[in-house]
Scaffold this motif. Sequence first.
Motif, PDB file in Angstrom:
ATOM      1  N   LYS A 170      -1.660   3.322   7.625  1.00  0.00           N
ATOM      2  CA  LYS A 170      -0.950   3.119   6.355  1.00  0.00           C
ATOM      3  C   LYS A 170      -0.970   1.648   5.967  1.00  0.00           C
ATOM      4  CE  LYS A 170       0.486   7.345   5.788  1.00  0.00           C
ATOM      5  NZ  LYS A 170       0.056   8.123   4.633  1.00  0.00           N
ATOM      6  N   VAL A 171      -0.973   1.397   4.658  1.00  0.00           N
ATOM      7  CA  VAL A 171      -0.929   0.023   4.155  1.00  0.00           C
ATOM      8  C   VAL A 171       0.447  -0.232   3.551  1.00  0.00           C
ATOM      9  CG1 VAL A 171      -1.930  -1.627   2.527  1.00  0.00           C
ATOM     10  CG2 VAL A 171      -3.404   0.014   3.713  1.00  0.00           C
ATOM     11  N   TYR A 172       1.200  -1.156   4.161  1.00  0.00           N
ATOM     12  CA  TYR A 172       2.545  -1.475   3.681  1.00  0.00           C
ATOM     13  C   TYR A 172       2.659  -2.923   3.203  1.00  0.00           C
ATOM     14  CZ  TYR A 172       4.036   2.873   5.994  1.00  0.00           C
ATOM     15  OH  TYR A 172       4.185   4.181   6.380  1.00  0.00           O
ATOM     16  N   VAL A 173       1.547  -3.662   3.244  1.00  0.00           N
ATOM     17  CA  VAL A 173       1.593  -5.048   2.756  1.00  0.00           C
ATOM     18  C   VAL A 173       0.240  -5.381   2.121  1.00  0.00           C
ATOM     19  CG1 VAL A 173       1.046  -5.890   5.095  1.00  0.00           C
ATOM     20  CG2 VAL A 173       1.985  -7.478   3.402  1.00  0.00           C
ATOM     21  N   TRP A 174       0.311  -6.083   1.007  1.00  0.00           N
ATOM     22  CA  TRP A 174      -0.905  -6.475   0.295  1.00  0.00           C
ATOM     23  C   TRP A 174      -0.914  -7.983   0.123  1.00  0.00           C
ATOM     24  CZ3 TRP A 174       2.009  -2.222  -0.720  1.00  0.00           C
ATOM     25  CH2 TRP A 174       1.359  -0.985  -0.786  1.00  0.00           C
ATOM     26  N   HIS A 175      -2.082  -8.576   0.382  1.00  0.00           N
ATOM     27  CA  HIS A 175      -2.215 -10.020   0.228  1.00  0.00           C
ATOM     28  C   HIS A 175      -2.555 -10.350  -1.229  1.00  0.00           C
ATOM     29  CE1 HIS A 175      -2.980 -13.939   2.324  1.00  0.00           C
ATOM     30  NE2 HIS A 175      -3.400 -14.201   1.102  1.00  0.00           N
TER      31      HIS A 175
END
Lengths: 357, 357
Positions: free
Chosen positions: A313-318
């Motif tokens: 899962k992706v919970y942070v985006w740069h």
Amino acid sequence: MNDAAMIKFLAILSAIIFFNVFFFWRGNIDMSESRTSLEAEVFRLERKRDELIRRNTDLERQNHRMELKLEHVEIQVRDLAQARKDRKHLPTIYFITPTKFRPEQKADLTRLGQTLVHIPNLFWIIVEDADEPSPLPRALLKRLNFASAYYIAVRTPEKMRMDASDPNWKLPRGVIQRNAALQYLRTNHRGLNKKSVVYFGDDDNVYDWRLFDEMRRIDKIGIWPVGIVGGLVVETPIVASNGSVIGFNSNWKPERPFPIDMAAFAINLSLIVQHPEAQFSFDVSRGYQESHFLTGLGLTRQDLEPKAEFCSKVYVWHTRTENSKLTRLDRRRVEEMALSDLEKDAVNEAGNEASNE
Amino acid sequence: MNDAAMIKFLAILSAIIFFNVFFFWRGNIDMSESRTSLEAEVFRLERKRDELIRRNTDLERQNHRMELKLEHVEIQVRDLAQARKDRKHLPTIYFITPTKFRPEQKADLTRLGQTLVHIPNLFWIIVEDADEPSPLPRALLKRLNFASAYYIAVRTPEKMRMDASDPNWKLPRGVIQRNAALQYLRTNHRGLNKKSVVYFGDDDNVYDWRLFDEMRRIDKIGIWPVGIVGGLVVETPIVASNGSVIGFNSNWKPERPFPIDMAAFAINLSLIVQHPEAQFSFDVSRGYQESHFLTGLGLTRQDLEPKAEFCSKVYVWHTRTENSKLTRLDRRRVEEMALSDLEKDAVNEAGNEASNE
């Protein structure tokens, strides 16, 4: 016996009998009266008793109703309090945000602050690249009523500063600031909960609230995917079916010990306390800040604890906030802080508010 | 009288007296016994009474304690409920967000959703530029438990679409989408609170929570400064000391009827219902969308109600999220949605979750 004596005797006897009977009769009347009054007293007392019993029954019924009501309300209150208490026992997240003045800084910090302020047991450390404390972070922390936060101002040395025209990767950013935050933690928060974690969060990244749940159970170092970074849709550790990290998908300098972004990991605070020398440095090659720091903490790839459902899962985006296209005049006026009160409010705290801090 | 008769008489008299005395005596004994038992009954009843009075006192004390406790708890509960009720009576804010798929869309919508979800009585309308509904907005609304929200998918006509390489101002954006939201409001929310307002909020702007307080008291159109827009640090109406708007500081096409940004105003819903023809259009010059729509609502500069402390505060910034610098391969894979499950989770909703919607 003569008649006179007999009559005398009879008279005396009659008198005796009369008095006897009279006194018995009086006694009876008295006793009867006393009995009547006693009976009245009994009746009165019985009425009183019945009344008291009724009142008691009422009170008991009332008590029972109130007990039920109280129990009901107390369950609600208890649940709320329990939720708060449960939250209070969550490990603390030390969220370190290096920041620097620019026209978008206030917007970015406001948005990040509004994202972080409802996260339980989050301690926000803002470290600004500035010679002296600026009013903006303090006013923001105060306005949003942050329960626990700290602000540090520390300036990057002259030769390590970038110009506005430099590409943002030319020199390492946030080195001095992150180290100052680590120093603050080692000095002031060393004795706390063994589950506390430290995370480095830039002011313009996007943090899904679920990321913070992932940070509460980290023994040494938790790691997860980061969206939109390093030219990739996702930069992620590669996790084997047994749950261990066996590699990374980064295609930029994959030979790095930890080819990951600063937003990809959180570390147990006790590791940072146990390794007082571990820090960031100006003397490492580009892209090696994370690896330098993590190896300094004695960590190897075997220590990585994959989070976010085993890195699925992706919970942070740069993400990055675009530099604003200001007119040349406005850009110079911002640099010189030659601004109206309203303009100051857009990029900083307006004069009055600042002086009230 | 002879002696025998006298003796007989005396014997009878004695017997009478004896029986008389005996019966009186028995009567007395009975009465005395009955009195004793009555006295015992009185004593018993008095003890019972005292006991009941003690019990009553206890119960009353207990009741009083519970009443105090209940009152205390009820005040807390009432305050919470009142706060919620007060919030329920706040005018509704219809927050219209036109959006479109791009690698950063999920990040931006997640961040915006987390900003909006705690605003009381905010109805979020997401209108996506898409042929058919995509799982992302619905999954987001569901995950964040939005109390009131609506999602519309409507595609911009072929000839009005921009290429990724076009500058973002080449063609008007969000025309069809904003109009669809207006149509939805006119059809489904026309009869509501006369204080409801409509606001157009892009998915990558920054909204200070205080902006929403400003939107709750708007008769026709509320207006406020916007940070970092149109090349300026702040774009703002100029407010005279009497509180009326006498101009604007925009230096780009200042001849426009309303030289302001889409983020600078909110309109009373009833105006939108009363002017069913007012909408956005592809047939107006660049920068005239706001003016076209507002004049269509019959508004003039005299109607502008300056908010945010007479336009002395900045509560919204027209920030933009930088387009991610993806590798050419990744950019094409995103366009074709030829992505792994993890990559899909970074930019959309992963397959499984989507099909569960």
